[in-house]
Design a protein around this motif. Structure first.
Motif, PDB file in Angstrom:
ATOM      1  N   THR A 264       0.829  -1.204   0.000  1.00 42.58           N
ATOM      2  CA  THR A 264       0.000   0.000   0.000  1.00 42.58           C
ATOM      3  C   THR A 264       0.864   1.256   0.000  1.00 42.58           C
ATOM      4  OG1 THR A 264      -1.755  -1.166   1.175  1.00 42.58           O
ATOM      5  CG2 THR A 264      -1.811   1.231   1.253  1.00 42.58           C
TER       6      THR A 264
ATOM      7  N   THR B 173      -8.539   6.420  -2.574  1.00 40.69           N
ATOM      8  CA  THR B 173      -9.627   6.162  -1.628  1.00 40.69           C
ATOM      9  C   THR B 173     -10.975   6.497  -2.243  1.00 40.69           C
ATOM     10  OG1 THR B 173      -9.342   8.354  -0.637  1.00 40.69           O
ATOM     11  CG2 THR B 173      -8.217   6.499   0.435  1.00 40.69           C
TER      12      THR B 173
ATOM     13  N   ILE C 158      -5.549  -0.507  -2.176  1.00 35.72           N
ATOM     14  CA  ILE C 158      -5.999   0.314  -1.051  1.00 35.72           C
ATOM     15  C   ILE C 158      -7.238  -0.284  -0.388  1.00 35.72           C
ATOM     16  CG2 ILE C 158      -6.957   2.574  -0.414  1.00 35.72           C
ATOM     17  CD1 ILE C 158      -3.961   2.632  -0.932  1.00 35.72           C
TER      18      ILE C 158
END
Length: 106
Positions: A23, A54, A83
């Motif tokens: 990540t 996101t 993510i």
């Protein structure tokens, strides 16, 4: 306090550490790429990378160059899965490590 214990136990697990490393790597790649492709400051590039992956997408920054737009397509396709897996794994780990509390019926 339980939150910090959960984070520490998360970091002790090798599989979780690998996911965290992946990540962070994806975010760093995006940050560096946007810095050089779009000429953004590092903080703006980091902000855009996180907001994009996101899926928040505030819209205050967007790539202007064709290269930046093509990179963003690639970045979204690869990065969102990473993510979301990280967020899902962290949430599941936290939920499983929460101490069971019995509710009293009054």
């Amino acid at each position: 306090m339980h939150f910090f214990r959960t984070i520490l136990s998360f970091l002790k697990n090798e599989e979780y550490r690998d996911l965290l490393f992946t990540t962070v790597t994806v975010i760093v790649i995006g940050t560096v790429a946007y810095h050089y492709i779009e000429g953004w400051r590092f903080i703006d590039a980091l902000y855009f990378s996180v907001v994009t992956l996101t899926t928040i997408g505030f819209g205050d920054l967007s790539p202007k160059t064709d290269t930046g737009k093509l990179f963003t397509i690639f970045y979204i396709v690869i990065g969102i899965g990473v993510i979301l897996q990280f967020i899902n794994t962290l949430q599941n780990h936290y939920a499983q490590s929460r101490p069971y509390r019995k509710r009293k019926n009054n």
